[in-house]
Design a protein around this motif. Structure first.
Motif, mmCIF file in Angstrom:
data_model
loop_
_atom_site.group_PDB
_atom_site.id
_atom_site.type_symbol
_atom_site.label_atom_id
_atom_site.label_comp_id
_atom_site.label_asym_id
_atom_site.label_seq_id
_atom_site.Cartn_x
_atom_site.Cartn_y
_atom_site.Cartn_z
ATOM 1 N N ASP A 132 -11.888 -0.260 4.841
ATOM 2 C CA ASP A 132 -10.738 0.352 5.501
ATOM 3 C C ASP A 132 -9.480 -0.031 4.739
ATOM 4 N N LEU A 151 0.837 -1.187 0.000
ATOM 5 C CA LEU A 151 0.000 0.000 0.000
ATOM 6 C C LEU A 151 0.879 1.247 0.000
ATOM 7 N N GLY A 202 -4.090 -8.411 4.348
ATOM 8 C CA GLY A 202 -3.108 -7.342 4.514
ATOM 9 C C GLY A 202 -3.698 -6.162 5.247
ATOM 10 N N GLY A 203 -3.551 -4.989 4.688
ATOM 11 C CA GLY A 203 -4.080 -3.783 5.328
ATOM 12 C C GLY A 203 -5.423 -3.351 4.796
ATOM 13 N N GLN A 234 -10.738 -9.702 5.057
ATOM 14 C CA GLN A 234 -9.552 -8.898 5.350
ATOM 15 C C GLN A 234 -8.308 -9.594 4.801
ATOM 16 N N SER A 240 -9.611 -4.146 4.557
ATOM 17 C CA SER A 240 -10.730 -4.888 5.142
ATOM 18 C C SER A 240 -12.044 -4.360 4.576
ATOM 19 N N GLN A 248 -5.547 0.620 5.053
ATOM 20 C CA GLN A 248 -4.546 1.156 5.972
ATOM 21 C C GLN A 248 -3.626 2.140 5.262
ATOM 22 N N GLY A 249 -3.498 3.326 5.846
ATOM 23 C CA GLY A 249 -2.637 4.359 5.303
ATOM 24 C C GLY A 249 -3.184 5.072 4.094
#
Length: 270
Positions: free
Chosen positions: A202, A112, A184-185, A182, A187, A204-205
């Motif tokens: 979501d 990501l 990795g990062g 989900q 979901s 991540q980052g």
């Protein structure tokens, strides 16, 4: 009496404008013209009289909502979707509720993007009532869209769809039905608890994408803090109304209501 399953419908009807509205003041009859001696009916009385003379009305036969949230960046993608239906056509107090979620995450093992120093905050949207659409972007070359469609029609409840092969494993705990994925990062979650329904992504980052319908609030939110993201929220709300047949008892109730307010607002000499 537990009215939880009715909550989204009550909330939707409020959004459609069935909240109490006071009538505007009527002009007084001019001197020397027909109608002299009539007096205004106060707004509170008009408010109480609304709907008393409706003989043939409508009832909600079916209420449904479809939500689809999508995110894509290169080969990575995620989707969270649900369909929620409430069938009131059986004549019982509690509607027949159907819930079909769908969640997917692909190519989540790809790295990501890292974008330090960027942030967005959409926590205040939780306090907003009514219809909410929000797009917050802290980046370049992003594409984001929110769309909501409301369909109101007369007719009967649509036939139940067959969720076979579509619905993932649904976990039910403490009255909440939920499907999630989900990797990795990334979901994806779709859930309903009897008084609300929502989908959420979501990343991540990168950001967060969500849609919801609950008591007093319908919303779509996109928050992105990266570059080159493509995000889409789509919601469709369907309301099917069914005409109520006139009956002798209903006509009698109307006549009684008219007798109760006969003469209201008529001044002396009338």
């Amino acid at each position: 009496m537990n009215t939880t399953p009715w909550t989204p419908v009550a909330m939707l009807l409020a959004l459609l404008g069935t909240a109490p509205v006071l009538a505007a003041d009527a002009p007084r009859a001019e001197q020397g013209r027909p109608g002299k001696g009539l007096s205004e009916i106060p707004d509170p009385e008009l408010n109480l009289m609304r709907g008393r003379y409706t003989v043939n009305g409508t009832s909600v036969a079916w209420f449904g909502v479809t939500m689809v949230s999508q995110w894509q960046a290169g080969n990575q993608s995620a989707q969270s979707a649900l369909t929620l239906g409430m069938d009131f056509s059986h004549g019982t107090q509690a509607p027949k509720v159907s819930f079909t979620p769908s969640v997917t995450v692909t190519a989540a093992d790809a790295p990501l993007p890292v974008t330090p120093g960027r942030s967005v905050d959409s926590s205040g949207l939780q306090n907003v009532a009514g219809l909410t659409q929000s797009v917050q972007v802290a980046g370049d070359n992003n594409v984001a869209s929110n769309s909501t469609q409301l369909n109101v029609r007369e007719g009967s409840a649509p036939p139940a769809s067959d969720p076979a092969g579509v619905q993932p494993a649904v976990v039910q705990q403490a009255g909440v039905q939920q499907a999630s994925a989900q990797q990795g990062g990334v979901s994806a979650v779709a859930q309903q608890d009897g008084s609300s329904a929502s989908v959420k992504l979501d990343i991540q980052g990168v950001g967060q994408v969500q849609q919801w319908i609950r008591n007093g609030s319908v919303g779509q939110s996109i928050a992105i803090s990266s570059d080159g993201q493509a995000v889409r929220n789509r919601m469709q709300i369907d309301l099917v109304r069914q005409t109520l047949a006139s009956s002798g008892s209903l006509n009698q109730n109307v006549a009684q209501a008219m007798n109760l307010v006969r003469g209201v607002g008529i001044g002396p000499g009338q």
